[in-house]
Design a protein around this motif. Structure first.
Motif, short mmCIF file in Angstrom:
data_model
loop_
_atom_site.label_atom_id
_atom_site.label_comp_id
_atom_site.label_asym_id
_atom_site.label_seq_id
_atom_site.Cartn_x
_atom_site.Cartn_y
_atom_site.Cartn_z
N LYS A 1 0.65 -1.40 0.18
CA LYS A 1 -0.23 -0.36 0.25
C LYS A 1 0.98 1.13 -0.41
O LYS A 1 2.23 1.56 -0.05
CB LYS A 1 -1.00 0.19 1.56
N PHE B 1 1.37 2.67 -5.54
CA PHE B 1 1.24 3.51 -6.72
C PHE B 1 1.46 4.17 -8.10
O PHE B 1 1.02 4.00 -8.77
CB PHE B 1 0.63 4.91 -5.79
N LYS C 1 1.83 1.06 -9.82
CA LYS C 1 0.18 0.95 -10.83
C LYS C 1 0.78 1.77 -11.77
O LYS C 1 0.34 1.65 -13.42
CB LYS C 1 -0.70 1.09 -9.97
N LEU C 2 1.08 3.50 -11.55
CA LEU C 2 1.06 4.17 -12.67
C LEU C 2 1.96 4.08 -13.53
O LEU C 2 1.60 4.25 -15.03
CB LEU C 2 1.53 5.76 -12.18
#
Length: 423
Positions: free
Chosen positions: A46, A51, A54-55
């Motif tokens: 997390k 993030f 994933k981007l």
């Protein structure tokens, strides 16, 4: 575990495949099945790192950006900035590989193995029957006075490196110590341990004699390059291209040590470290083998503790220290965990799996035990080994990590034309 130096033997690692999500207890985890056929649990990633990953994966991919070759500078083992540090007058100077050096390093290993097999300095026979910890003391409520002649008494569960160093530190402060190790002997298992400069300084303050013995027995790794390599082609023209085997990071460990006035990092065989700590860090007869602390009772009101060994033997002292590994029986009792939480408790003295068959069994057992011990199992299996191999870059590189897809390999100069590898 591991180290670097270029090359050396190893074994296969088992990386997780076929992830699936499941809900368990209070948190969400990802369960994975390894090529061993073992299901493990990995904590869900997390925060900002997840993030960004994933981007990055969602961005369009252009093959032409990955075409070309890596930077030639990333293929050089000894960069100028590391050489400038190693050339300083006070920096340790590399002792090149030679037959005399090989015989000296391997000789210490063989000596330590022989001492372990002969149970040198272990608590056996009449001394065991008359050990101080067998007799309960009549301690008044509120505790007793601790003096130089009647010092604090300490039981240490687990005789691996953590337990041995802890016991040596307690002894250095005048305490009376007993170690209980479940293994039947200190078997010559496991690759060398790299002892960094700050750890060496800590050992020096605990026991100057242990420090001197470790430095004399060790192979200096601070006199060469350490770093991380990429094991496959990666990157692009914008962020940088890396060919298989290119350096991602190269550094020296001696620079920070020199600035802080610390000794140079060394690698020492595990059995030799154990032998040195047992022989020079504490009185003979401190370690009792074939002895696993099964449970303990706090006698309350400062009266001390009573530990019960697996064979039913009782041990009494003021303090009990749990150094009995990830499947600690002390931790299990302290936190009221399930009956299986103590597991098989792979010994810090004897080591772990010795072949694929045993590795599969340990992996299966680990998953079952982890749930009862409130632990997560990653799904990865690690092997460590010594290989009689002289790496082509041994004079320039002492420690290297080769990163792969969901696996990595570490190799170090283990001393005496031997490399230690883990994967």
């Amino acid at each position: 575990g591991g180290g670097g130096g270029g090359g050396g033997g190893g074994a296969s690692a088992f990386s997780p495949i076929a992830p699936r999500t499941s809900s368990r207890r209070r948190s969400t985890t990802t369960t994975t099945t390894t090529s061993l056929g073992v299901t493990g649990q990995q904590a869900e990633s997390k925060g900002p790192a997840a993030f960004l990953r994933k981007l990055k994966s969602d961005l369009p991919q252009y093959e032409w950006l990955a075409e070309g070759t890596g930077n030639p500078q990333n293929k050089i083992d000894m960069p100028d900035y590391v050489r400038s540090v190693l050339d300083q007058p006070e920096a340790p100077k590399r002792e090149a590989e030679n037959s005399e050096r090989t015989a000296r390093i391997r000789g210490r290993f063989e000596e330590a193995s022989a001492d372990a097999a002969a149970l040198k300095n272990m608590l056996v026979g009449d001394a065991d029957a008359e050990a101080w910890w067998r007799t309960p003391r009549d301690v008044p409520k509120g505790g007793r006075e601790v003096t130089k002649d009647d010092p604090l008494t300490v039981l240490v569960a687990g005789g691996g490196l953590a337990g041995l160093v802890t016991a040596a530190a307690c002894h250095a402060k005048g305490m009376k110590v007993a170690i209980f190790e479940q293994a039947s002997s200190y078997a010559p298992y496991g690759g060398p341990i790299q002892i960094q400069s700050n750890a060496l300084r800590a050992i020096q303050r605990i026991s100057p004699e242990c420090f001197e013995e470790l430095v004399a027995a060790g192979t200096v790794t601070a006199d060469r390059v350490s770093g991380l390599k990429i094991g496959y082609k990666k990157g692009n023209k914008l962020a940088g291209l890396y060919d298989r085997g290119d350096w991602l990071v190269r550094f020296d460990t001696v620079g920070p040590a020199l600035e802080a006035g610390l000794p140079a990092t060394v690698v020492v065989d595990r059995p030799v470290i154990q032998q040195i700590l047992v022989k020079h860090g504490m009185p003979g007869g401190t370690v009792r083998i074939k002895s696993r602390v099964q449970t303990f009772q706090d006698l309350g009101a400062g009266r001390g503790v009573c530990a019960t060994l697996e064979d039913g033997t009782k041990a009494y002292a003021d303090v009990l220290i749990g150094a009995d590994g990830i499947w600690s029986q002390v931790r299990k009792t302290l936190h009221g965990l399930g009956d299986g939480a103590g597991g098989f408790a792979a010994s810090g003295a004897a080591g772990g799996a010795i072949d694929d068959r045993e590795a599969r069994k340990l992996a299966r057992d680990t998953v079952e035990i982890a749930a009862k011990a409130d632990r997560r199992y990653s799904g990865f299996t690690c092997y460590a080994a010594l290989a009689p191999h002289r790496a082509s870059n041994i004079e320039d590189v002492s420690y290297q990590i080769l990163l792969g897809e969901k696996k990595y390999f570490v190799s170090t100069d283990g001393g005496g034309s031997v490399s230690s590898g883990s994967r």
